[in-house]
Design a protein around this motif. Structure first.
Motif, PDB file in Angstrom:
ATOM      1  N   ALA A 161       1.515   1.833  -3.593  1.00  0.00           N
ATOM      2  CA  ALA A 161       0.478   2.254  -4.314  1.00  0.00           C
ATOM      3  C   ALA A 161       0.113   3.711  -4.004  1.00  0.00           C
ATOM      4  O   ALA A 161      -0.289   4.292  -4.789  1.00  0.00           O
ATOM      5  CB  ALA A 161      -0.810   1.462  -3.667  1.00  0.00           C
ATOM      6  N   GLY A 162       0.618   4.103  -2.728  1.00  0.00           N
ATOM      7  CA  GLY A 162       0.415   5.583  -2.324  1.00  0.00           C
ATOM      8  C   GLY A 162      -0.830   5.568  -1.550  1.00  0.00           C
ATOM      9  O   GLY A 162      -0.977   6.662  -1.353  1.00  0.00           O
ATOM     10  N   LEU A 163      -1.355   4.454  -1.093  1.00  0.00           N
ATOM     11  CA  LEU A 163      -2.636   4.451  -0.371  1.00  0.00           C
ATOM     12  C   LEU A 163      -2.173   4.946   1.295  1.00  0.00           C
ATOM     13  O   LEU A 163      -2.977   4.904   1.893  1.00  0.00           O
ATOM     14  CB  LEU A 163      -3.453   3.261  -0.443  1.00  0.00           C
TER      15      LEU A 163
ATOM     16  N   PRO B 291      -1.866   8.567  -5.319  1.00  0.00           N
ATOM     17  CA  PRO B 291      -1.931   7.168  -6.243  1.00  0.00           C
ATOM     18  C   PRO B 291      -2.282   7.560  -7.552  1.00  0.00           C
ATOM     19  O   PRO B 291      -2.034   6.838  -8.436  1.00  0.00           O
ATOM     20  CB  PRO B 291      -3.216   6.758  -5.581  1.00  0.00           C
TER      21      PRO B 291
ATOM     22  N   ARG C  37       0.669  -1.110   0.091  1.00  0.00           N
ATOM     23  CA  ARG C  37       0.112  -0.001   0.077  1.00  0.00           C
ATOM     24  C   ARG C  37       0.976   1.187   0.080  1.00  0.00           C
ATOM     25  O   ARG C  37       0.365   2.159  -0.435  1.00  0.00           O
ATOM     26  CB  ARG C  37      -0.880  -0.161   1.179  1.00  0.00           C
TER      27      ARG C  37
ATOM     28  N   ASN D 125       7.437   9.594  -3.515  1.00  0.00           N
ATOM     29  CA  ASN D 125       6.949   9.709  -2.169  1.00  0.00           C
ATOM     30  C   ASN D 125       5.486  10.780  -1.942  1.00  0.00           C
ATOM     31  O   ASN D 125       4.669  10.370  -1.441  1.00  0.00           O
ATOM     32  CB  ASN D 125       8.018  10.076  -1.467  1.00  0.00           C
ATOM     33  N   ASP D 126       5.835  11.823  -2.847  1.00  0.00           N
ATOM     34  CA  ASP D 126       4.743  12.924  -2.723  1.00  0.00           C
ATOM     35  C   ASP D 126       3.532  12.796  -3.662  1.00  0.00           C
ATOM     36  O   ASP D 126       2.819  13.705  -3.927  1.00  0.00           O
ATOM     37  CB  ASP D 126       5.371  14.199  -2.516  1.00  0.00           C
ATOM     38  N   LEU D 127       3.777  11.801  -4.699  1.00  0.00           N
ATOM     39  CA  LEU D 127       2.768  11.773  -5.731  1.00  0.00           C
ATOM     40  C   LEU D 127       1.686  11.031  -5.227  1.00  0.00           C
ATOM     41  O   LEU D 127       1.575   9.915  -4.515  1.00  0.00           O
ATOM     42  CB  LEU D 127       3.207  11.019  -6.872  1.00  0.00           C
TER      43      LEU D 127
ATOM     44  N   ASP E 119       0.961   6.578   3.894  1.00  0.00           N
ATOM     45  CA  ASP E 119       1.899   7.427   3.945  1.00  0.00           C
ATOM     46  C   ASP E 119       3.066   6.732   4.201  1.00  0.00           C
ATOM     47  O   ASP E 119       2.998   5.648   5.112  1.00  0.00           O
ATOM     48  CB  ASP E 119       1.643   8.738   4.728  1.00  0.00           C
TER      49      ASP E 119
END
Lengths: 272, 353, 294
Positions: free
Chosen positions: B50-52, B72, B47, B68-70, B54
């Motif tokens: 995935a960016g879901l 999902p 996850r 990191n800061d994009l 932090d």
């Protein structure tokens, strides 16, 4: 397990009594609404039904049509103003783990427990100085105050019950958060949001205290108009009953339409 | 297409350390399986990719960009969820085409793409149905189709088969493998099912308490487990792990005496040997009364018990002997014996007979 | 991530509403509670009088009688509602045509306007032509001609009846929700262990329901403290001041006597009580949730 005939019979009888107690005052009001003034003062069921009372309440001097219009506009406007704001806030409370979340939610919810009579005092003074006493605008403003926190709570209950998976899937598919809310959350929460809307419509429609204090003639709603039938000649029960039917029928229809969600929605916020 | 790099990734929930300092490179085009018991941090790791979720510390790179800061949506990663995450209010066709809709593709083109993709996963006839009208296997295919309709840089699959019944799982497994071969898209796959991991993976990362214990090909994970945890986790029936002592090349434990091992340092060790590497013999280095016989069809699992130690061997299907009768096991010619450090569980040596 | 700010933006419209319509009026009335202001004589609030308005309450016989009436009303109405609701929920937990029908019927009293409920009970309890008063008299002659709403105790009783009639359905649904989350397995295990239905209720169901029952009781307490509409339409506070509740008294002081300062002070007394009860309620709600997720 098989239960004895006796306990089944007892249960049936109790439930019949419950239904009777719940229905009797309503049924009696409906019957009275179709009685002519003389029959209204007798408890006999043997009477000649008449529609005269309904004709009377809509004509001079009662003109309940005006109160009906006020009630509809006030309740409708309250719903239209409070639901969108509440839905967004409910989503935020349901899905984000912000630091201040608990205290913000606490703040919103505790306003629900502030007695209406406290809020109405300053509103009365404020509307008086703004010249807004006895206007629908004033009623909408105070009703929105009461309804919004309640609806936030209720819609949050519905959104909590929606699994996160579909939302996360949409984010992976390339949707922004706002897009997710529009394309996924709102359609999925629609039954809950409609239920909440109807619920707040009912609350506003039945609201009495604000309407009693903030209106006199132009903006009176149906529950307050009821008190007009208490005249020097005494209470005009058959007309009050007819007005009562007018108040309850739309609400009962709405409540029954959403009854499956209604029972869940009523408790969703409170228990879950 | 790109490789994915996790650099010093840390995930904390309040005080709870879910993933302690993880480093992992997922190579372009590979099928990497994250395998481990529940709560081992495998889903959290996925996850975060995935960016879901932090990231508490560290960086994730897709190719050369730090993501990191994009959010999902901007990572160009597709994901298949355990509970499918379908959109119940949309038809199958709209579900599959939703990623394209978000990318502004025209309606006609979307429909055409959805049709082609649906054919690929055998959903052609169901395009106008709602997810609620489909079986579990069909829903799974919708989720899959929605992931493959665009060519993402990376596929993430979070236990995608765990809600299917056993038979369907085997079929879908084969289909996933085929699909990966056909599309060649880098895939990260989370599961707690070792059979899925063994059959699908080009490499397996085994996680325990948030740490990668071993990262290797399925063959090597099976034949050279890094430690006791991996040894016990991989293989069905599980590897026999016998606590005992080694002295001058002789391993001794209740019911067991195996000489001729490489004489290393003496002391307490754990001996690991797979049931399929033990056969039933007239006499053998392992002996004791029979505790249980379990017929599997093509073979019988025979378990003996001696002073609290259970040792299991795979015998012939026609093996018959009463319980509590004595039995002896001997290593098969191709047997591999593993010795593990009794203290930290690491593998010390592996030896063939 | 953009979510960080978005989560607050989403709250903005609702908070603007809440602040403008609740926080501001609350603050306004709080300040007014410390001022002298007779609306019938003065257009604007007069000077600050310290806590005079609050100390006045302590020596105001009307207020004290109101508080007493409110206390009785709350205790009796809450107790009756909770017991009836729990009993009814136990019955309605089973399925069947009559059960389903009852469930639907129960929505009606709750959906009915409280003001109208007051009116209709006033009608039914009229000693000369009210169907309940007269009907009772015909079935039990000694009960004939009782002036229900002219007797202080009976009037309060009828007032409580309207409130119980209105709220029991809602509370029944809450209890049903609570019962639904009591796992069937524990009940069946107790049955296998040989417990009677009554013992199961007492030993297995009720202990698991305490959380929900407390929530129901507190919520009902809050609603009872706020109750206003039926007082106006059923008794008008009478006979005398026998059915004047705190909420009604605030209304009377403010809008019949136009003593805004005193009314605001009384309103804040009521608010303080409600806040205390609701704070306990919210705390329990949070605890409930923790238990549910554990």
């Amino acid at each position: 397990m098989k239960r004895s005939v006796l306990s089944r019979a007892a249960e049936t009888i109790i439930l019949l009594v419950v239904c009777f107690v719940a229905l009797f005052p309503i049924v009696w009001m409906f019957l009275t609404a179709f009685k002519n003034p003389r029959d209204a003062y007798d408890i006999s069921l043997n009477f000649q039904p008449t529609l005269q009372n309904f004709v009377t309440i809509f004509s001079n001097p009662w003109n309940l049509g005006h109160a009906l219009l006020n009630s509809t506009i006030v309740a409708g406007a309250t719903v239209l103003l409070s639901i969108p704001a509440a839905a967004l806030a409910a989503y935020s409370f349901s899905r984000f783990r912000m630091k201040a979340r608990k205290s913000l939610f606490f703040a919103v919810i505790s306003t629900q427990f502030v007695p209406a009579v406290v809020i109405v005092l300053p509103f009365f003074l404020m509307f008086r100085s703004l010249g807004l006493l006895d206007t629908r605008i004033a009623l909408v403003v105070v009703n929105v105050a009461i309804v919004t926190p309640f609806v936030i709570w209720m819609i949050k209950g519905f959104i909590d019950a929606i699994p996160l998976d579909s939302e996360e899937a949409a984010m992976m598919d390339g949707a922004s958060r706002l897009r997710v809310i529009r394309d996924i959350v709102l359609p999925m929460a629609a039954p809950g949001i409609i239920t909440s809307a109807i619920f707040s419509f009912i609350l506003t429609w039945n609201e009495f205290l604000f309407a009693l204090i903030l209106t006199r003639r132009h903006a009176t709603t149906l529950p307050v108009a009821l008190t007009n039938f208490r005249t020097e000649r005494g209470d005009l029960w058959e007309l009050m009953s007819a007005a009562g039917v007018l108040i309850t029928v739309p609400i009962f229809l709405l409540a029954l339409v959403i009854q499956k969600h209604f029972t869940r929605g009523m408790t969703a916020g409170a228990v879950k | 297409m790109a490789d994915i790099r996790l650099v010093d990734i840390v995930k904390k929930y309040g005080d709870f350390l879910a993933v302690p300092r993880q480093n992992l490179t997922i190579e372009d085009g590979e099928f990497l399986v994250l395998l481990g018991p529940s709560g081992c941090g495998k889903t959290t790791t996925m996850r975060m990719i995935a960016g879901l979720e932090d990231i508490t510390e560290g960086q994730i790179f897709v190719g050369d960009t730090c993501v990191n800061d994009l959010p999902p949506k901007d990572r160009d990663i597709a994901m298949v969820f355990q509970n499918y995450g379908l959109y119940p209010h949309m038809t199958v066709g709209d579900n599959i085409a939703y990623p394209l809709k978000l990318r502004g593709m025209s309606r006609a083109e979307r429909r055409e793409q959805a049709r082609i993709t649906a054919e690929k996963v055998e959903l052609g006839p169901y395009l106008n149905r709602r997810p609620a009208e489909l079986s579990g296997g069909q829903r799974q295919r919708v989720a899959l189709a929605r992931a493959i309709i665009r060519r993402p840089k990376l596929f993430l699959m979070d236990e995608p088969l765990s809600n299917l019944d056993a038979k369907l799982r085997v079929t879908m497994r084969a289909e996933l493998k085929h699909l990966h071969h056909e599309l060649g898209i880098t895939t990260v796959y989370v599961t707690h099912d070792q059979t899925e991991a063994m059959t699908l993976a080009s490499r397996i990362a085994i996680l325990n308490h948030g740490r990668i214990v071993q990262l290797d090909t399925p063959e090597r994970i099976y034949s050279e487990p890094a430690d006791i945890f991996v040894a016990g986790f991989i293989g069905n029936p599980a590897m026999n792990l016998i606590a005992g002592e080694i002295r001058g090349g002789v391993f001794e434990a209740p019911a067991v005496r195996i000489p001729g091992l490489d004489a290393g340092p003496s002391g307490p060790v754990v001996l690991g040997v797979r049931p399929e590497h033990l056969r039933i013999a007239e006499t053998g280095p392992i002996a004791g009364p029979i505790f249980a016989n379990e017929l599997l069809g093509d073979s019988t699992l025979v378990t003996l018990r001696q002073r609290g130690t259970h040792i299991c061997a795979r015998g012939p299907a026609d093996f018959r002997r009463e319980l509590d009768q004595p039995v002896s096991f001997a290593p098969t010619p191709d047997a591999r014996l593993h010795l593990f450090d009794a203290e930290n569980g690491n593998r010390i040596a592996t030896q063939s007979f | 991530m953009r979510d960080r700010s978005l989560q607050y933006y989403l709250l903005v419209p609702a908070f603007m509403i809440v602040v403008a319509t609740t926080i501001y009026p609350l603050a306004y009335s709080f300040i007014t509670a410390f001022r002298d202001w007779d609306l019938s004589k003065q257009r604007r609030p007069q000077g600050f009088v310290g806590a005079d308005n609050f100390t006045q309450a302590l020596s105001d016989a009307n207020f004290l009688s109101t508080a007493w009436v409110t206390a009785i009303f709350v205790v009796v109405s809450v107790a009756l509602t909770v017991v009836l609701a729990m009993g009814l929920a136990l019955l309605l937990r089973r399925r069947g045509p009559l059960h389903d029908f009852t469930r639907i019927i129960l929505i009606l009293p709750f959906a009915m306007s409280p003001a109208l409920i007051g009116v209709s009970y006033r009608f039914m309890f009229n000693p000369e032509y009210g169907v309940i008063a007269k009907g009772l008299g015909q079935v039990f002659p000694p009960l004939a001609g009782i002036p229900w709403l002219a007797d202080p105790h009976l009037a309060l009783g009828v007032l409580i009846a309207t409130d119980v009639w209105h709220w029991t359905p809602y509370m029944t649904f809450m209890c049903l929700g609570g019962l639904a989350s009591v796992p069937r397995a524990t009940e069946e295990a107790a049955r296998m262990d040989g417990a009677s239905s009554l013992r199961i209720l007492w030993d297995v169901i009720l202990p698991q329901m305490t959380g929900v029952l407390v929530v129901v009781a507190v919520l009902k307490t809050i609603f009872a403290l706020k109750m206003f509409d039926q007082v106006v339409t059923l008794t008008g506070g009478g006979p005398g001041v026998a059915t004047e509740t705190l909420a009604f008294y605030v209304y009377k002081v403010g809008f019949k006597w136009f003593d805004m300062g005193y009314a605001s002070a009384l309103a804040w007394v009521l608010t303080a009580i409600l806040m205390a009860v609701s704070a306990g309620y919210v705390r329990m709600l949070l605890k409930e949730r923790k238990m549910a997720t554990a």
